[in-house]
Design a protein around this motif. Structure first.
Motif, PDB file in Angstrom:
ATOM      1  N   SER A  54       0.935  -1.165  -0.138  1.00 41.51           N
ATOM      2  CA  SER A  54      -0.073   0.041  -0.014  1.00 41.51           C
ATOM      3  C   SER A  54       0.800   1.393   0.018  1.00 41.51           C
ATOM      4  N   ARG A  56       3.075   2.467   2.354  1.00 42.67           N
ATOM      5  CA  ARG A  56       3.439   3.249   3.549  1.00 42.67           C
ATOM      6  C   ARG A  56       4.528   3.694   3.951  1.00 42.67           C
ATOM      7  N   THR A  78       0.112   6.286  -2.163  1.00 44.52           N
ATOM      8  CA  THR A  78      -0.547   5.487  -1.840  1.00 44.52           C
ATOM      9  C   THR A  78      -2.020   5.601  -2.480  1.00 44.52           C
ATOM     10  N   GLU A  79      -2.578   6.754  -2.324  1.00 42.96           N
ATOM     11  CA  GLU A  79      -3.956   6.941  -3.047  1.00 42.96           C
ATOM     12  C   GLU A  79      -3.975   6.381  -4.371  1.00 42.96           C
ATOM     13  N   ALA A  82      -4.688   2.737  -4.048  1.00 41.23           N
ATOM     14  CA  ALA A  82      -6.134   2.417  -3.740  1.00 41.23           C
ATOM     15  C   ALA A  82      -7.127   2.466  -5.065  1.00 41.23           C
ATOM     16  N   ARG A  83      -6.832   3.643  -5.468  1.00 41.61           N
ATOM     17  CA  ARG A  83      -7.745   4.039  -6.796  1.00 41.61           C
ATOM     18  C   ARG A  83      -7.548   2.977  -7.836  1.00 41.61           C
ATOM     19  N   PHE A  87      -6.956  -2.726  -1.902  1.00 43.38           N
ATOM     20  CA  PHE A  87      -7.639  -2.323  -0.623  1.00 43.38           C
ATOM     21  C   PHE A  87      -7.028  -3.227   0.640  1.00 43.38           C
ATOM     22  N   LEU A  88      -6.789  -2.627   1.694  1.00 43.18           N
ATOM     23  CA  LEU A  88      -5.726  -3.191   2.725  1.00 43.18           C
ATOM     24  C   LEU A  88      -6.771  -2.972   3.912  1.00 43.18           C
ATOM     25  N   ALA A  89      -7.426  -4.053   4.482  1.00 47.91           N
ATOM     26  CA  ALA A  89      -7.906  -4.236   5.750  1.00 47.91           C
ATOM     27  C   ALA A  89      -7.089  -4.278   6.748  1.00 47.91           C
ATOM     28  N   ALA A 107     -15.744  10.213   1.436  1.00 48.08           N
ATOM     29  CA  ALA A 107     -14.756  10.626   0.953  1.00 48.08           C
ATOM     30  C   ALA A 107     -13.811   9.805   0.300  1.00 48.08           C
ATOM     31  N   SER A 108     -13.862   8.505   0.736  1.00 43.31           N
ATOM     32  CA  SER A 108     -13.016   7.391   0.119  1.00 43.31           C
ATOM     33  C   SER A 108     -13.804   7.194  -1.289  1.00 43.31           C
ATOM     34  N   ALA A 111     -13.425   9.993  -3.783  1.00 39.90           N
ATOM     35  CA  ALA A 111     -12.069  10.104  -4.509  1.00 39.90           C
ATOM     36  C   ALA A 111     -12.072   8.960  -5.611  1.00 39.90           C
ATOM     37  N   GLN A 112     -12.526   7.733  -5.274  1.00 38.58           N
ATOM     38  CA  GLN A 112     -12.213   6.790  -6.064  1.00 38.58           C
ATOM     39  C   GLN A 112     -13.173   6.918  -7.519  1.00 38.58           C
ATOM     40  N   GLN A 164     -15.922  -0.832   4.563  1.00 36.40           N
ATOM     41  CA  GLN A 164     -15.298  -0.175   3.681  1.00 36.40           C
ATOM     42  C   GLN A 164     -15.269  -0.953   2.284  1.00 36.40           C
ATOM     43  N   LEU A 168     -16.075   0.164  -1.385  1.00 43.84           N
ATOM     44  CA  LEU A 168     -15.124   0.642  -2.297  1.00 43.84           C
ATOM     45  C   LEU A 168     -15.162  -0.400  -3.450  1.00 43.84           C
TER      46      LEU A 168
END
Ligand SMILES: Nc1ncnc2c1ncn2[C@@H]1O[C@H](COP(=O)(O)OP(=O)(O)OP(=O)(O)O)[C@@H](O)[C@H]1O
Ligand SMILES: [Mg+2]
Lengths: 261, 420
Positions: A54, A56, A78-79, A82-83, A87-89, A107-108, A111-112, A164, A168
């Motif tokens: 992801s 970090r 990172t963002e 995700a896009r 996805f990391l739980a 917001a999540s 953004a996607q 989430q 997502l």
């Protein structure tokens, strides 16, 4: 989906945290629709793998490559990862007092959607979706108003992670011990949540210590991660073996080829 | 003494107008004032090298036309100073009833005498650049609100500077008993410029002042200014100060409770990036009983920027039943940024309620990362996590048009700041 048979391809990945090498030659190939379970002793590097994938801060990739759906994951912010569908739980979800769960979720999703060039979802439509997701993971809708994970119990945090994921709709879900700390009913809720999302173009990496979760979520492959790399792979039955024998064999085993043989 | 100050004094000596007696007094004080060094408490964190080295000079060019910044859904009575000179063409001819605005030299003799006696009485003499402004400001403007008059349209005082200009502007505002007025002070300055901008407010009994001061000039500008308020019985003021930083941006505010039951609110916010400096020295004098003061100062400081806040509340022996609160909150964005905060309470009365606090927080990198893993951009995540404490003060701005104008400007500045 781009023109590739592989959704995720990790090759000879080496990564370190604060100068300490944790991931030491990790290889993993995941095809669309597959579920891979990763097991392994504490401190093996399972969570670290999720953080490295992801992007970090502080987790430095020294060598190797990670391709997600044809794109070089390691080149992205990172963002953007995700896009791109990652996805990391989290094993330990982060509390954010002062930001409501609903605001965070919206917001999540916004953004996607924006990144994919889709129209923004209206607040009313989103609220409907969020309420349905709450219901699916068995969290009261009042959790939408609370600060993100603020004061949530361990199990509630895990269900919030799952919520989430439902909203997502990622391509690759890494669930890092999403089953730890769950009561028996919640374990079923999580398993059902995951199973409901299984599809031909969505893949999962399920990090777990317990074979029990894998009774509900039938993995296609089970891998053992130890000291930063995968030392053994097999089908679902490997989880049963591990449950029975533990990891003591890792110390006695001099090399991984001998294990295979 | 610095060369710059010597030249200022020399220039001032050749000015001869209605303010001559006050100017002579200020010149006298200046001639005995020592140029601040790092050991001078009031300038300890704010070196004046940039003043000593400034290339800014007075520009007298009638062809330069500068306009106050346009704001949506907002109109004001415009008092525009261009490079220090009042641009009378921008001032509306038809002022609302009860409001008068005039250059000091155009006042009648009796008005002049009154204005002269009030001049530099609210602004304390200890402000070095206040004295510089006393001697160098020429187009001194006097604003008077008649007793009982409620002026709905705000008055905007803009100090507009072109590249390389030096400007000294001065306004004196007096609110008659029970009157109401809203004043906006703004600076719009281009590079390498230097300004001093001081405004004094005398707020009579039961009068109510709504006040804003915007100091959004950045870069190589040097601005030193002050807003000084004197409140009589039951007078009220509500002030909002919004600042960015520049090579040197310094503001001194003084709030004097000169009557009983006066009420003062001061909300100040500043966002500093790059190598900017902003210095706020805020003093509140509770000289009379039963006054209330609520002061909120909030800052975000990034990169190598420096903020200085000195908040002094002085409760005099007779100021019983005073209620005073001073709260300073800061967000530090990088480990090379610097925050110097010093609340000073001096309490000589025994029956008062007084509280103060200062905090410095850092951005929660874990929360930032968590939001990013959900696809939220770093800048948006930063705003979601940490803009709230600034937004709260914007929400408290009584003028909605100004709040909606400045909110995205501040938010955008914050979104661009980097965590280091
Ligand atoms: N910031 C850090 N500094 C030093 N070592 C670290 C840091 N972060 C992680 N480690 C070390 O990296 C190793 C791998 O940690 P990681 O959290 O990935 O293990 P894990 O396989 O997820 O274990 P668990 O099953 O207990 O969750 C551990 O030995 C841990 O102490
Ligand atoms: Mg772990």
């Amino acid at each position: 989906m781009s023109n590739t048979e592989t959704l995720l391809s990790i090759k000879e990945l080496h990564a370190s945290v604060e100068e300490k090498q944790i991931i030491k030659g990790l290889n993993l190939e995941i095809k669309p629709g597959e579920v891979h379970a990763i097991m392994g002793p504490n401190g093996a590097g399972k969570s670290t793998m999720g953080y490295v994938l992801s992007g970090r801060d502080g987790y430095n990739v020294e060598s190797g490559s990670v391709i997600l759906d044809g794109e070089d994951l390691l080149e992205m912010e990172t963002e953007d990862r995700a896009r791109a569908g990652l996805f990391l739980a989290f094993q330990y979800p982060v509390e954010i007092p002062g930001v409501s769960n609903l605001e965070f979720l919206k917001a999540s999703v916004d953004a996607q959607r924006e990144a994919r060039g889709e129209d923004a979802i209206t607040s009313a439509d989103f609220l409907k979706e969020a309420k349905a997701a709450c219901k699916q993971v068995n969290l009261p809708v009042s959790f939408l108003k609370r600060g993100v994970n603020e004061g949530f119990s361990g199990g509630e945090k895990k269900r919030n992670e799952l919520m989430q994921m439902l909203l997502l709709k990622p391509k690759l879900c890494i669930l890092d011990e999403t089953d730890s700390g769950l009561d028996i009913d919640a374990l079923q809720v999580v398993a059902e949540g995951v199973n409901s999302q299984r599809s031909a173009d969505r893949s999962f990496i399920v990090v777990t210590h317990y074979q029990r979760l894998l009774d509900y979520i039938k993995p296609d492959f089970v891998h053992v991660l130890s000291e930063g790399k995968i030392v053994k792979s097999g089908d679902a039955s490997l989880a049963h073996e591990l449950e029975a024998q533990g990891y003591a064999w890792l110390q006695t085993a001099p090399a991984e080829d001998e294990l295979e043989g | 003494m610095s060369e710059w100050l010597e030249s200022a004094i020399t220039r001032a000596q050749s000015i001869n107008d209605w303010l001559a007696p006050k100017r002579a007094n200020a010149l006298e004080l200046l001639s005995t004032t020592k140029w601040p060094t790092r050991k001078t408490e009031a300038w300890r964190y704010t070196p004046l090298r940039v003043v000593e080295r400034t290339k800014a000079k007075s520009i007298d060019d009638a062809a330069i036309r500068l306009l106050p910044v346009a704001i949506e859904n907002f109109s004001a009575i415009e008092l525009a100073f261009v490079n220090g000179k009042l641009d009378e063409s921008q001032l509306t001819n038809a002022l609302p009833k009860g409001l008068s605005i005039s250059l000091g030299q155009n006042l009648s003799d009796s008005e002049k005498a009154q204005a002269l006696s009030a001049f530099s009485t609210t602004k304390p003499d200890r402000h070095l650049f206040g004295l510089v402004n006393d001697v160098l400001a020429q187009d001194v403007v006097i604003i008077t609100v008649e007793a009982g008059a409620e002026i709905s349209e705000p008055v905007r005082i803009s100090s507009l500077l072109s590249q390389g200009a030096e400007s000294h502007t001065r306004v004196q505002v007096s609110l008659g008993e029970g009157s109401r007025l809203s004043v906006i002070e703004d600076i719009q300055a281009q590079g390498e410029s230097l300004s001093t901008a001081f405004v004094e407010y005398n707020i009579a009994a039961k009068a109510h002042l709504e006040h804003y001061r915007f100091a959004l000039q950045t870069g190589t500008n040097v601005s030193i200014g002050g807003s000084h308020f004197s409140l009589k019985d039951h007078a009220k003021m509500h002030s909002t100060i919004v600042s960015f930083g520049s090579d040197l941006s310094r503001l001194d505010t003084d709030i004097i409770h000169a009557g009983e039951f006066a009420d003062a609110k001061l909300n100040a916010m500043h966002l500093l990036d790059g190598k900017e400096l902003f210095d706020l020295h805020a003093t509140v004098e509770h000289a009379m009983p039963n006054g209330t003061t609520e002061e909120n100062v909030r800052g975000i400081v990034a990169d190598r920027a420096r903020s200085v806040f000195n908040g002094r509340i002085h409760i005099h022996r007779d100021a019983q039943k005073t209620l005073a609160e001073l709260n300073n909150r800061n967000l530090l964005m990088s480990n090379t940024a610097e925050i110097n905060t010093k609340p000073e309470l001096e309490i000589y009365a025994d029956d008062v309620r007084c509280a103060h606090g200062a905090t410095v927080a850092e951005i929660d990198k874990q929360a930032l990362y968590y939001l990013q893993t959900r696809g939220v951009s770093r800048s948006k995540a930063q705003v979601m996590l940490n803009f709230g404490f600034i937004n709260e003060l914007i929400d408290l701005m009584p003028n909605a048009a100004l709040a909606e104008w400045v909110r995205p400007i501040i938010r955008e500045r914050f979104a661009q700041m980097e965590v280091k």
